[in-house]
Design a protein around this motif. Structure first.
Motif, PDB file in Angstrom:
ATOM      1  N   LYS A 172       0.840  -1.209   0.000  1.00  0.00           N
ATOM      2  CA  LYS A 172       0.000   0.000   0.000  1.00  0.00           C
ATOM      3  C   LYS A 172       0.870   1.252   0.000  1.00  0.00           C
ATOM      4  CE  LYS A 172      -3.869  -2.108   2.539  1.00  0.00           C
ATOM      5  NZ  LYS A 172      -4.606  -2.115   3.823  1.00  0.00           N
ATOM      6  N   LEU A 173       1.935   1.211   0.784  1.00  0.00           N
ATOM      7  CA  LEU A 173       2.844   2.352   0.866  1.00  0.00           C
ATOM      8  C   LEU A 173       3.517   2.587  -0.486  1.00  0.00           C
ATOM      9  CD1 LEU A 173       4.041   4.440   2.831  1.00  0.00           C
ATOM     10  CD2 LEU A 173       5.853   2.813   3.345  1.00  0.00           C
ATOM     11  N   LYS A 174       3.845   1.496  -1.160  1.00  0.00           N
ATOM     12  CA  LYS A 174       4.495   1.597  -2.473  1.00  0.00           C
ATOM     13  C   LYS A 174       3.582   2.318  -3.478  1.00  0.00           C
ATOM     14  CE  LYS A 174       6.764  -1.316  -5.938  1.00  0.00           C
ATOM     15  NZ  LYS A 174       7.044  -2.710  -6.357  1.00  0.00           N
ATOM     16  N   LEU A 175       2.277   2.015  -3.409  1.00  0.00           N
ATOM     17  CA  LEU A 175       1.318   2.671  -4.307  1.00  0.00           C
ATOM     18  C   LEU A 175       1.230   4.170  -4.017  1.00  0.00           C
ATOM     19  CD1 LEU A 175      -1.581   0.040  -4.354  1.00  0.00           C
ATOM     20  CD2 LEU A 175      -0.019   0.589  -6.226  1.00  0.00           C
ATOM     21  N   LEU A 176       1.291   4.517  -2.726  1.00  0.00           N
ATOM     22  CA  LEU A 176       1.254   5.939  -2.355  1.00  0.00           C
ATOM     23  C   LEU A 176       2.479   6.680  -2.879  1.00  0.00           C
ATOM     24  CD1 LEU A 176      -0.036   5.995   1.347  1.00  0.00           C
ATOM     25  CD2 LEU A 176      -1.218   6.854  -0.659  1.00  0.00           C
ATOM     26  N   GLN A 177       3.628   5.993  -2.934  1.00  0.00           N
ATOM     27  CA  GLN A 177       4.855   6.638  -3.390  1.00  0.00           C
ATOM     28  C   GLN A 177       4.732   7.158  -4.824  1.00  0.00           C
ATOM     29  OE1 GLN A 177       7.446   7.140  -1.133  1.00  0.00           O
ATOM     30  NE2 GLN A 177       5.897   6.266   0.211  1.00  0.00           N
ATOM     31  N   GLU A 178       3.822   6.536  -5.587  1.00  0.00           N
ATOM     32  CA  GLU A 178       3.623   6.949  -6.972  1.00  0.00           C
ATOM     33  C   GLU A 178       3.004   8.349  -7.080  1.00  0.00           C
ATOM     34  OE1 GLU A 178       1.394   3.888  -8.876  1.00  0.00           O
ATOM     35  OE2 GLU A 178       2.900   2.324  -8.490  1.00  0.00           O
ATOM     36  N   LEU A 179       2.484   8.854  -5.937  1.00  0.00           N
ATOM     37  CA  LEU A 179       1.880  10.193  -5.932  1.00  0.00           C
ATOM     38  C   LEU A 179       2.910  11.300  -5.716  1.00  0.00           C
ATOM     39  CD1 LEU A 179      -1.332   9.505  -3.811  1.00  0.00           C
ATOM     40  CD2 LEU A 179      -1.237   9.983  -6.253  1.00  0.00           C
ATOM     41  N   LYS A 180       4.144  10.921  -5.445  1.00  0.00           N
ATOM     42  CA  LYS A 180       5.182  11.930  -5.233  1.00  0.00           C
ATOM     43  C   LYS A 180       5.369  12.778  -6.493  1.00  0.00           C
ATOM     44  CE  LYS A 180       7.958   9.776  -1.612  1.00  0.00           C
ATOM     45  NZ  LYS A 180       9.280   9.235  -1.238  1.00  0.00           N
ATOM     46  N   GLY A 181       5.532  14.070  -6.273  1.00  0.00           N
ATOM     47  CA  GLY A 181       5.742  14.977  -7.389  1.00  0.00           C
ATOM     48  C   GLY A 181       4.463  15.466  -8.036  1.00  0.00           C
ATOM     49  N   LYS A 182       3.323  14.925  -7.590  1.00  0.00           N
ATOM     50  CA  LYS A 182       2.039  15.345  -8.170  1.00  0.00           C
ATOM     51  C   LYS A 182       1.390  16.407  -7.280  1.00  0.00           C
ATOM     52  CE  LYS A 182       1.444  11.034 -10.658  1.00  0.00           C
ATOM     53  NZ  LYS A 182       0.665   9.823 -10.879  1.00  0.00           N
ATOM     54  N   GLU A 183       0.504  17.206  -7.880  1.00  0.00           N
ATOM     55  CA  GLU A 183      -0.102  18.314  -7.138  1.00  0.00           C
ATOM     56  C   GLU A 183      -1.335  17.860  -6.356  1.00  0.00           C
ATOM     57  OE1 GLU A 183       0.516  22.519  -8.765  1.00  0.00           O
ATOM     58  OE2 GLU A 183      -0.188  21.380 -10.495  1.00  0.00           O
ATOM     59  N   ASN A 184      -1.676  18.663  -5.334  1.00  0.00           N
ATOM     60  CA  ASN A 184      -2.857  18.385  -4.519  1.00  0.00           C
ATOM     61  C   ASN A 184      -4.043  19.143  -5.114  1.00  0.00           C
ATOM     62  OD1 ASN A 184      -0.951  17.218  -2.568  1.00  0.00           O
ATOM     63  ND2 ASN A 184      -0.476  19.335  -2.065  1.00  0.00           N
ATOM     64  N   ILE A 185      -4.557  18.648  -6.249  1.00  0.00           N
ATOM     65  CA  ILE A 185      -5.653  19.320  -6.957  1.00  0.00           C
ATOM     66  C   ILE A 185      -6.813  18.350  -7.129  1.00  0.00           C
ATOM     67  CG2 ILE A 185      -6.345  20.458  -9.095  1.00  0.00           C
ATOM     68  CD1 ILE A 185      -3.540  21.432  -9.455  1.00  0.00           C
ATOM     69  N   THR A 186      -8.009  18.813  -6.792  1.00  0.00           N
ATOM     70  CA  THR A 186      -9.202  17.966  -6.944  1.00  0.00           C
ATOM     71  C   THR A 186      -9.520  17.771  -8.425  1.00  0.00           C
ATOM     72  OG1 THR A 186     -10.717  19.855  -6.931  1.00  0.00           O
ATOM     73  CG2 THR A 186     -10.146  18.899  -4.787  1.00  0.00           C
ATOM     74  N   LEU A 187     -10.421  16.836  -8.698  1.00  0.00           N
ATOM     75  CA  LEU A 187     -10.794  16.538 -10.086  1.00  0.00           C
ATOM     76  C   LEU A 187     -11.387  17.757 -10.789  1.00  0.00           C
ATOM     77  CD1 LEU A 187     -12.351  12.998  -9.551  1.00  0.00           C
ATOM     78  CD2 LEU A 187     -10.160  13.516 -10.641  1.00  0.00           C
ATOM     79  N   ASP A 188     -11.998  18.686 -10.002  1.00  0.00           N
ATOM     80  CA  ASP A 188     -12.574  19.884 -10.616  1.00  0.00           C
ATOM     81  C   ASP A 188     -11.724  21.134 -10.376  1.00  0.00           C
ATOM     82  OD1 ASP A 188     -13.201  19.675  -7.971  1.00  0.00           O
ATOM     83  OD2 ASP A 188     -15.317  20.197  -8.170  1.00  0.00           O
ATOM     84  N   GLY A 189     -10.412  20.928 -10.118  1.00  0.00           N
ATOM     85  CA  GLY A 189      -9.471  22.038 -10.160  1.00  0.00           C
ATOM     86  C   GLY A 189      -9.201  22.816  -8.888  1.00  0.00           C
ATOM     87  N   ARG A 190      -9.733  22.402  -7.751  1.00  0.00           N
ATOM     88  CA  ARG A 190      -9.465  23.128  -6.489  1.00  0.00           C
ATOM     89  C   ARG A 190      -8.135  22.641  -5.899  1.00  0.00           C
ATOM     90  NH1 ARG A 190      -8.824  25.424  -1.926  1.00  0.00           N
ATOM     91  NH2 ARG A 190     -10.288  25.309  -0.206  1.00  0.00           N
ATOM     92  N   LYS A 191      -7.249  23.584  -5.609  1.00  0.00           N
ATOM     93  CA  LYS A 191      -5.933  23.229  -5.067  1.00  0.00           C
ATOM     94  C   LYS A 191      -5.865  23.502  -3.571  1.00  0.00           C
ATOM     95  CE  LYS A 191      -0.968  23.924  -5.485  1.00  0.00           C
ATOM     96  NZ  LYS A 191       0.158  24.593  -6.160  1.00  0.00           N
ATOM     97  N   ILE A 192      -5.170  22.642  -2.851  1.00  0.00           N
ATOM     98  CA  ILE A 192      -4.958  22.839  -1.413  1.00  0.00           C
ATOM     99  C   ILE A 192      -3.508  22.502  -1.099  1.00  0.00           C
ATOM    100  CG2 ILE A 192      -5.747  20.493  -0.841  1.00  0.00           C
ATOM    101  CD1 ILE A 192      -6.931  21.757   1.762  1.00  0.00           C
ATOM    102  N   ASN A 193      -2.896  23.279  -0.245  1.00  0.00           N
ATOM    103  CA  ASN A 193      -1.509  22.997   0.160  1.00  0.00           C
ATOM    104  C   ASN A 193      -1.501  21.942   1.258  1.00  0.00           C
ATOM    105  OD1 ASN A 193      -0.083  24.883  -1.494  1.00  0.00           O
ATOM    106  ND2 ASN A 193      -0.833  26.535  -0.182  1.00  0.00           N
ATOM    107  N   ILE A 194      -0.649  20.947   1.125  1.00  0.00           N
ATOM    108  CA  ILE A 194      -0.491  19.940   2.176  1.00  0.00           C
ATOM    109  C   ILE A 194       0.948  20.016   2.674  1.00  0.00           C
ATOM    110  CG2 ILE A 194      -0.659  17.510   2.805  1.00  0.00           C
ATOM    111  CD1 ILE A 194      -2.728  17.129   0.619  1.00  0.00           C
ATOM    112  N   TYR A 195       1.082  20.526   3.899  1.00  0.00           N
ATOM    113  CA  TYR A 195       2.387  20.734   4.523  1.00  0.00           C
ATOM    114  C   TYR A 195       2.591  19.708   5.644  1.00  0.00           C
ATOM    115  CZ  TYR A 195       2.510  25.339   2.191  1.00  0.00           C
ATOM    116  OH  TYR A 195       2.517  26.355   1.273  1.00  0.00           O
ATOM    117  N   ALA A 196       3.763  19.784   6.282  1.00  0.00           N
ATOM    118  CA  ALA A 196       4.090  18.818   7.337  1.00  0.00           C
ATOM    119  C   ALA A 196       4.355  19.507   8.667  1.00  0.00           C
ATOM    120  CB  ALA A 196       5.308  18.000   6.924  1.00  0.00           C
TER     121      ALA A 196
END
Length: 542
Positions: free
Chosen positions: A248-272
């Motif tokens: 499961k963690l390996k599948l999540l790693q594939e999201l690295k480098g991608k933006e936090n944008i919803t399917l209809d274009g709303r962006k949100i910042n995800i910080y740590a």
């Protein structure tokens, strides 16, 4: 095989040897002995062991936090060689014919009391050092030794509870899981476990005295269960579960480098959220967009005196440089409540969560605050740094903060020291701040909602009290209404609003938070990619 149920604060699974951390009260018995020279020899052997332990701690601290912060261990080594201290111990053994443990404990108490009564602040601070080295000697004399978490194999930490200062000093690379008898879902240990992406259980009714380090254990954060000395079948099942989680963690790693944008274009910042410079590796590993909460109090914990301006400057500068232009929001010190530091001399309070803490200390003791502000303004030159002030309840407090910032600016300007006034925001973590957020929004650059304290104060529930966990409801309608109010008031003034409390990592609320208009969610690094997945698969309009 022994199984115990607890409350899970991070869902994961781990298997490995345990290290049992037992609380010691250092109350030793007075025993009459005949061979006084044998006792003196025992003290010499304990001194050598203590010196070796302190050298290892010094070497580790130099690597992780630099020479300035590591210096305390050098001080302790020198104090262990103090002739007056050692002669007092030897003299008590020989003249009173007492055991070494008792002589060390009494001598330590006497010297600590002497230092504490002195007028000089530096000498007063040595009182805590004397207690520390005396307790170390007693541990080595009694055969308990010192648990050096920097030299152990990867292990599961089992304890009664863990304080913030204890967890700050741990080698996080060697921790597989936490299991504690006490603690709450909002304790520092729980927050650390979520940041590190490791399973953790609290409220486990186990007998620490019956457990020994080295025994294999399985910690199942999904079932809230810890199993000591598991049979072969349990081990095989655990291995299978661990492999599934790794996939499961390996599948999540594939999201690295991608933006936090919803399917209809709303962006949100995800910080740590992080607790020290050493945690920035987790931020990068999980591809967070920035640091939404840098808990600066790590610089004040686990030491015996205030960090200097230069120590703080180097830490903040390193953080912004490592993040290479990404936002780093540093919260000014939030000492008090569950984060007690002896040298602050805060005293005992009936209700410390509502007492003398955070910005209240800074405004009452501006000399402490100014040192931190000088370091922050200097570090702001080197990257995208923002300052965040905790525990705000009024516009008057914000005005006072700005006055002190202006004083610091004038000092730096007069001294021709390079600085920059960065973005300044406040934490909304009191109902008072939420209700007057329309006025506060006109004064600051941003809001960051601290849902842990906001929930505590709104529901009148001590979030550190494990008896009240069943009543503590962060999904309470009053909390969600307050969050919406804060977001709306921020946007009316053209300011952004985010969440840096634990609620931001609640995946069941992520879609709702996006629809509420939150601009940012700052969470444990381990949750960044999980929230990104939710955001990228949702539509705001649905």
């Amino acid at each position: 095989m022994q199984c115990f149920q607890g409350k899970s604060v991070y869902k994961g699974i781990a298997m490995g040897p345990i290290v049992v951390l037992k609380k010691n009260d250092y109350q030793v018995k007075r025993i009459r002995i005949e061979d006084t020279e044998a006792e003196v020899k025992r003290v010499d052997e304990a001194l050598k062991a203590s010196q070796e332990q302190l050298q290892k701690l010094y070497d580790k601290a130099v690597r992780e936090v630099g020479e300035a912060s590591a210096a305390i261990f050098e001080v302790h080594q020198m104090m262990l060689e103090d002739e007056d201290y050692l002669e007092a111990i030897q003299n008590m053994i020989r003249t009173e014919q007492v055991n070494a443990e008792y002589a060390v404990a009494v001598t330590g108490d006497n010297f600590a009391e002497m230092f504490a009564s002195m007028d000089d602040d530096y000498m007063k601070a040595r009182s805590a050092d004397i207690k520390d080295i005396s307790e170390r000697l007693v541990r080595n004399l009694s055969g308990q030794g010192d648990v050096d978490l920097s030299s152990i194999e990867p292990s599961i930490i089992v304890a009664d509870d863990l304080s913030p200062s204890e967890t700050v000093q741990m080698d996080k690379d060697k921790i597989l899981a936490f299991v504690t008898v006490h603690g709450s879902t909002n304790s520092h240990t729980a927050i650390l476990a979520r940041m590190m992406n490791i399973p953790a259980l609290i409220g486990v009714k186990m007998d620490l005295e019956a457990l020994r380090s080295g025994v294999t254990a399985v910690v199942d954060g999904f079932q809230g269960m810890v199993t000591f000395d598991p049979d072969e079948e349990t081990k095989v099942q655990t291995e299978t579960k661990m492999q599934e989680e790794a996939e499961k963690l390996k599948l999540l790693q594939e999201l690295k480098g991608k933006e936090n944008i919803t399917l209809d274009g709303r962006k949100i910042n995800i910080y740590a959220n992080i607790g020290s410079v050493g945690d920035i590796g987790y931020v990068m590993e999980n591809d967070a967009g920035g640091i939404g909460l840098f808990r600066s109090e790590f610089l004040y914990l686990g030491r015996n005196d205030f960090p200097t301006e230069e120590e703080q400057f180097q830490a903040y500068k390193q953080a912004v440089q490592m993040m290479a232009g990404k936002k780093v929001i540093i919260r000014t010190l939030d000492i008090g409540a569950d984060k007690q530091v002896d040298y602050f001399n805060l005293g005992n309070e009936d209700n410390p969560a509502m007492g003398y803490r955070a910005i209240r200390i800074c405004l009452r003791q501006p000399e402490i605050f100014k040192t931190q502000l000088r370091a922050l303004l200097r570090a702001a030159v080197y990257g995208n740094l923002s300052i965040m002030y905790p525990m705000i309840t009024s516009t008057e407090e914000v005005k006072k903060i700005y006055e002190i910032v202006a004083e610091v600016e004038e000092e730096l300007k007069a001294q021709e020291i390079q600085y920059k006034i960065p973005e300044q925001g406040i934490m909304i973590e009191t109902p008072a701040a939420a209700i007057i957020s329309d006025k506060l929004a006109e004064m600051v650059d941003f809001f960051s909602i601290g849902t842990n304290d906001l929930t505590q104060y709104t529901l009148a529930i001590d979030r550190q009290n494990e008896k009240l966990d069943d009543f503590y409801n962060p999904h309470h309608e009053a909390i969600l209404r307050m969050i919406q109010m804060v977001v709306d008031n921020a946007h009316k003034c053209g300011k952004w609003a985010g969440i840096c409390g634990e609620l931001g990592a609640d995946a069941t609320l992520t879609e709702q938070f996006v629809r509420m208009g939150l601009d940012e969610l700052s969470v444990a690094p381990s949750m960044v990619l999980k929230l990104r997945k939710i955001v990228r698969e949702m539509k705001v309009e649905e």
